[in-house]
Design a protein around this motif. Structure first.
Motif, PDB file in Angstrom:
ATOM      1  N   ALA A 157       0.814  -1.223   0.000  1.00 51.56           N
ATOM      2  CA  ALA A 157       0.000   0.000   0.000  1.00 51.56           C
ATOM      3  C   ALA A 157       0.845   1.269   0.000  1.00 51.56           C
ATOM      4  CB  ALA A 157      -0.937  -0.005   1.210  1.00 51.56           C
ATOM      5  N   LEU A 158       1.967   1.274   0.706  1.00 56.14           N
ATOM      6  CA  LEU A 158       2.757   2.508   0.810  1.00 56.14           C
ATOM      7  C   LEU A 158       3.272   3.012  -0.535  1.00 56.14           C
ATOM      8  CD1 LEU A 158       3.718   4.466   3.076  1.00 56.14           C
ATOM      9  CD2 LEU A 158       2.456   2.453   3.840  1.00 56.14           C
ATOM     10  N   PRO A 159       3.804   2.153  -1.415  1.00 57.57           N
ATOM     11  CA  PRO A 159       4.210   2.678  -2.731  1.00 57.57           C
ATOM     12  C   PRO A 159       3.058   3.292  -3.514  1.00 57.57           C
ATOM     13  CG  PRO A 159       5.207   0.538  -2.342  1.00 57.57           C
ATOM     14  CD  PRO A 159       4.225   0.762  -1.230  1.00 57.57           C
ATOM     15  N   LEU A 160       1.862   2.738  -3.402  1.00 56.23           N
ATOM     16  CA  LEU A 160       0.712   3.326  -4.095  1.00 56.23           C
ATOM     17  C   LEU A 160       0.393   4.708  -3.534  1.00 56.23           C
ATOM     18  CD1 LEU A 160      -1.603   0.173  -4.294  1.00 56.23           C
ATOM     19  CD2 LEU A 160      -0.053   1.084  -6.040  1.00 56.23           C
ATOM     20  N   LEU A 161       0.452   4.846  -2.222  1.00 60.94           N
ATOM     21  CA  LEU A 161       0.217   6.157  -1.615  1.00 60.94           C
ATOM     22  C   LEU A 161       1.297   7.159  -2.014  1.00 60.94           C
ATOM     23  CD1 LEU A 161      -0.887   5.184   2.017  1.00 60.94           C
ATOM     24  CD2 LEU A 161      -2.293   6.283   0.271  1.00 60.94           C
ATOM     25  N   VAL A 162       2.537   6.709  -2.068  1.00 62.49           N
ATOM     26  CA  VAL A 162       3.628   7.606  -2.441  1.00 62.49           C
ATOM     27  C   VAL A 162       3.504   8.022  -3.904  1.00 62.49           C
ATOM     28  CG1 VAL A 162       6.130   7.704  -2.801  1.00 62.49           C
ATOM     29  CG2 VAL A 162       5.205   6.827  -0.663  1.00 62.49           C
ATOM     30  N   LEU A 163       3.055   7.118  -4.755  1.00 61.42           N
ATOM     31  CA  LEU A 163       2.853   7.476  -6.158  1.00 61.42           C
ATOM     32  C   LEU A 163       1.813   8.588  -6.281  1.00 61.42           C
ATOM     33  CD1 LEU A 163       3.833   6.672  -8.974  1.00 61.42           C
ATOM     34  CD2 LEU A 163       1.906   5.076  -9.099  1.00 61.42           C
ATOM     35  N   VAL A 164       0.728   8.468  -5.530  1.00 53.12           N
ATOM     36  CA  VAL A 164      -0.289   9.525  -5.508  1.00 53.12           C
ATOM     37  C   VAL A 164       0.297  10.811  -4.939  1.00 53.12           C
ATOM     38  CG1 VAL A 164      -2.510  10.215  -4.523  1.00 53.12           C
ATOM     39  CG2 VAL A 164      -2.195   7.889  -5.366  1.00 53.12           C
ATOM     40  N   ALA A 165       1.100  10.686  -3.881  1.00 48.36           N
ATOM     41  CA  ALA A 165       1.720  11.865  -3.269  1.00 48.36           C
ATOM     42  C   ALA A 165       2.646  12.571  -4.251  1.00 48.36           C
ATOM     43  CB  ALA A 165       2.485  11.455  -2.011  1.00 48.36           C
ATOM     44  N   ASP A 166       3.402  11.809  -5.024  1.00 54.90           N
ATOM     45  CA  ASP A 166       4.289  12.419  -6.020  1.00 54.90           C
ATOM     46  C   ASP A 166       3.495  13.226  -7.038  1.00 54.90           C
ATOM     47  OD1 ASP A 166       6.432  11.256  -4.773  1.00 54.90           O
ATOM     48  OD2 ASP A 166       6.613   9.595  -6.191  1.00 54.90           O
ATOM     49  N   ILE A 167       2.424  12.637  -7.531  1.00 49.22           N
ATOM     50  CA  ILE A 167       1.611  13.314  -8.555  1.00 49.22           C
ATOM     51  C   ILE A 167       0.990  14.587  -7.999  1.00 49.22           C
ATOM     52  CG2 ILE A 167      -0.438  13.093 -10.010  1.00 49.22           C
ATOM     53  CD1 ILE A 167       0.226  10.081 -10.193  1.00 49.22           C
ATOM     54  N   LEU A 168       0.411  14.492  -6.806  1.00 50.01           N
ATOM     55  CA  LEU A 168      -0.251  15.662  -6.225  1.00 50.01           C
ATOM     56  C   LEU A 168       0.761  16.725  -5.800  1.00 50.01           C
ATOM     57  CD1 LEU A 168      -3.067  13.968  -4.128  1.00 50.01           C
ATOM     58  CD2 LEU A 168      -3.285  15.218  -6.267  1.00 50.01           C
ATOM     59  N   GLY A 169       1.931  16.301  -5.338  1.00 51.74           N
ATOM     60  CA  GLY A 169       2.952  17.271  -4.976  1.00 51.74           C
ATOM     61  C   GLY A 169       3.443  18.055  -6.181  1.00 51.74           C
ATOM     62  N   LEU A 205       9.743   4.702  -4.579  1.00 51.88           N
ATOM     63  CA  LEU A 205       8.815   3.598  -4.349  1.00 51.88           C
ATOM     64  C   LEU A 205       9.463   2.486  -3.531  1.00 51.88           C
ATOM     65  CD1 LEU A 205       7.021   3.377  -7.816  1.00 51.88           C
ATOM     66  CD2 LEU A 205       6.315   4.611  -5.754  1.00 51.88           C
ATOM     67  N   VAL A 206      10.751   2.246  -3.769  1.00 48.67           N
ATOM     68  CA  VAL A 206      11.460   1.259  -2.954  1.00 48.67           C
ATOM     69  C   VAL A 206      11.528   1.724  -1.501  1.00 48.67           C
ATOM     70  CG1 VAL A 206      13.707   0.176  -2.549  1.00 48.67           C
ATOM     71  CG2 VAL A 206      12.806   0.353  -4.876  1.00 48.67           C
ATOM     72  N   LYS A 207      11.830   2.995  -1.307  1.00 41.39           N
ATOM     73  CA  LYS A 207      11.813   3.541   0.052  1.00 41.39           C
ATOM     74  C   LYS A 207      10.446   3.357   0.695  1.00 41.39           C
ATOM     75  CE  LYS A 207      15.283   7.211  -0.424  1.00 41.39           C
ATOM     76  NZ  LYS A 207      15.530   8.672  -0.334  1.00 41.39           N
ATOM     77  N   ALA A 208       9.393   3.595  -0.083  1.00 52.19           N
ATOM     78  CA  ALA A 208       8.042   3.479   0.463  1.00 52.19           C
ATOM     79  C   ALA A 208       7.753   2.059   0.939  1.00 52.19           C
ATOM     80  CB  ALA A 208       7.020   3.908  -0.591  1.00 52.19           C
ATOM     81  N   SER A 209       8.185   1.048   0.173  1.00 54.69           N
ATOM     82  CA  SER A 209       7.966  -0.339   0.591  1.00 54.69           C
ATOM     83  C   SER A 209       8.704  -0.643   1.892  1.00 54.69           C
ATOM     84  CB  SER A 209       8.430  -1.301  -0.507  1.00 54.69           C
ATOM     85  OG  SER A 209       7.578  -1.265  -1.619  1.00 54.69           O
ATOM     86  N   VAL A 210       9.944  -0.171   1.979  1.00 52.46           N
ATOM     87  CA  VAL A 210      10.720  -0.395   3.203  1.00 52.46           C
ATOM     88  C   VAL A 210      10.075   0.324   4.383  1.00 52.46           C
ATOM     89  CG1 VAL A 210      12.952  -0.034   4.317  1.00 52.46           C
ATOM     90  CG2 VAL A 210      12.856  -0.735   1.916  1.00 52.46           C
ATOM     91  N   PHE A 211       9.660   1.562   4.168  1.00 51.33           N
ATOM     92  CA  PHE A 211       9.022   2.315   5.248  1.00 51.33           C
ATOM     93  C   PHE A 211       7.694   1.670   5.661  1.00 51.33           C
ATOM     94  CE2 PHE A 211      11.148   6.404   3.476  1.00 51.33           C
ATOM     95  CZ  PHE A 211      12.371   5.960   3.957  1.00 51.33           C
ATOM     96  N   GLY A 212       6.946   1.161   4.686  1.00 46.99           N
ATOM     97  CA  GLY A 212       5.693   0.481   5.016  1.00 46.99           C
ATOM     98  C   GLY A 212       5.942  -0.742   5.881  1.00 46.99           C
TER      99      GLY A 212
END
Length: 262
Positions: A157-169, A205-212
């Protein structure tokens, strides 16, 4: 006098041993959780419940955080770059900063506050009310039923959220750049995509998976090992959020060093 001098050393030794013991326990817990992720049986309902809680219900706070971060980043970049007549670099700075660092880190910190606390409180309450022992009595492995689905859900789930965050940012930076700072929309977007590389997005996205994984691990571990009634559950919740946040920031440096230090 000798005892007075040795007391601080003894306290330091006890703290060091306690830290090593905690690190060992968390490592063994993580290995056990990961082993249950890849071995059947699988509890699909628990996975989807955790996935929806992380991905869907965290989306509003992550989206707002990313949008306003992009807007503020564009404003602050303009203020600094205008001194050197380098305003044209604003789009590249916004997109690189968001995809590499700010998107994964800020999204993960927001999720840690929501989900880490939620996992610790829920599992901690089950621990102090003997529901986890009841699962064992019913021949259900608590690690497989409570921990493994949450670990897997957070990793996905975290990479999907980060992908959305990148787009909105990036969209927030574009809004400020075009409607407030006077950039031409097409030129701003062209500069954004010219400087954006696949490595920037993939590293985030790799960071997001690790953080998740870290968020779910600390939330479940603190809850699973909580004791002492309601006060213990509260302490486990606080520990989960603080530990997750510190580990996210520390691992962000380690992963950045691995990806970009050449």
């Amino acid at each position: 006098m000798d005892t007075f001098l040795l007391d601080p050393l003894a306290a330091l030794g006890r703290a060091t041993f306690a830290l090593c013991r905690t690190v060992g326990n968390v490592t063994l817990f993580a290995l056990a959780g990961l082993s249950h992720v890849v071995r059947p049986p699988y509890y699909g309902r628990m996975f989807w419940r955790a996935f929806i809680e992380i991905a869907w219900f965290s989306l509003p706070v992550v989206a707002l955080t990313a949008l306003f971060t992009g807007m503020v980043l564009a404003l602050q970049s303009y203020t600094g770059f205008a001194r050197f007549n380098a305003q044209s670099a604003i789009a590249s700075v916004v997109v690189i900063s968001l995809t590499r660092e700010l998107g994964p880190v800020l999204a993960s910190l927001m999720v840690a506050g929501r989900i880490g606390a939620s996992f610790a409180a829920e599992i901690g309450t089950m621990r102090v009310t003997d529901q986890i022992d009841a699962l064992t009595t019913l021949s259900t492995d608590p690690m497989k039923y409570l921990v493994a689905p949450r670990l897997l859900a957070a990793i996905i789930a975290l990479p999907l959220l980060v992908l959305v965050a990148d787009i909105l940012g990036v969209m927030g930076g574009w809004l400020i750049g075009t409607y407030k700072l006077g950039f031409v929309s097409a030129a701003y977007l062209k500069s954004t995509f010219d400087y954006l590389q696949a490595e920037d997005v993939i590293s985030g996205l790799v960071k997001a998976s690790v953080f998740g994984f870290v968020i779910a691990l600390m939330g479940t571990w603190c809850g699973y090992n909580s004791k002492g009634g309601a006060q213990g559950v509260g302490g486990a919740t606080t520990t989960a959020v603080v530990a997750s946040s510190i580990l996210i920031l520390a691992l962000d440096y380690v992963l950045t060093e691995a990806f970009f230090a050449r």
